[in-house]
Design a protein around this motif. Structure first.
Motif, mmCIF file in Angstrom:
data_model
loop_
_atom_site.group_PDB
_atom_site.id
_atom_site.type_symbol
_atom_site.label_atom_id
_atom_site.label_comp_id
_atom_site.label_asym_id
_atom_site.label_seq_id
_atom_site.Cartn_x
_atom_site.Cartn_y
_atom_site.Cartn_z
ATOM 1 N N ARG A 1 -4.296 -5.624 0.150
ATOM 2 C CA ARG A 1 -4.659 -3.886 0.400
ATOM 3 C C ARG A 1 -3.222 -3.416 0.456
ATOM 4 N NH1 ARG A 1 -8.250 -3.269 5.069
ATOM 5 N NH2 ARG A 1 -9.680 -4.330 4.222
ATOM 6 N N ARG B 1 -2.727 -0.704 -2.481
ATOM 7 C CA ARG B 1 -2.545 1.367 -1.966
ATOM 8 C C ARG B 1 -2.746 2.014 -2.953
ATOM 9 N NH1 ARG B 1 2.598 3.426 0.129
ATOM 10 N NH2 ARG B 1 4.329 2.382 -0.807
ATOM 11 N N ARG C 1 -7.859 4.632 7.332
ATOM 12 C CA ARG C 1 -8.443 3.831 6.885
ATOM 13 C C ARG C 1 -8.961 3.317 8.207
ATOM 14 N NH1 ARG C 1 -5.915 -0.763 2.748
ATOM 15 N NH2 ARG C 1 -7.660 0.056 1.365
#
Length: 95
Positions: A22, A26, A73
């Motif tokens: 992740r 990014r 998020r």
């Protein structure tokens, strides 16, 4: 001197790879923020499950402006997290 935030996240071993991916993927929006200096993702090297996301800022105001404007998020692979903040009062670098 700089202002540093550390997001300490507990990431279970079975989610570690996805968590690292992740960050590798990014968007990097923080990199363009006014006052942003540096980002570091620290993976535990001692078998523990505590990852650290470290950001360095020109000052606390710059961090707070970015933090207020960002969209957090909603999904995460971490079980828990907390944010620590520090004023850098001394630093040195390799010659």
């Amino acid at each position: 001197m700089s202002y540093v935030t550390v997001n300490a996240l507990t990431v279970p071993a079975d989610h570690a790879e996805g968590f690292a991916e992740r960050f590798a993927n990014r968007p990097g929006k923080v990199d363009q923020a006014d006052g942003f200096e540096r980002f570091e993702l620290l993976r535990p090297a001692d078998g523990k499950d505590l990852w650290l996301v470290v950001t360095h800022w020109r000052d606390q105001d710059a961090y707070e402006a970015w933090s207020a404007a960002r969209t957090p998020r909603s999904e995460t692979l971490a079980d828990a997290h907390e944010v620590w903040a520090f004023d850098v009062i001394q630093q040195s670098a390799a010659a």
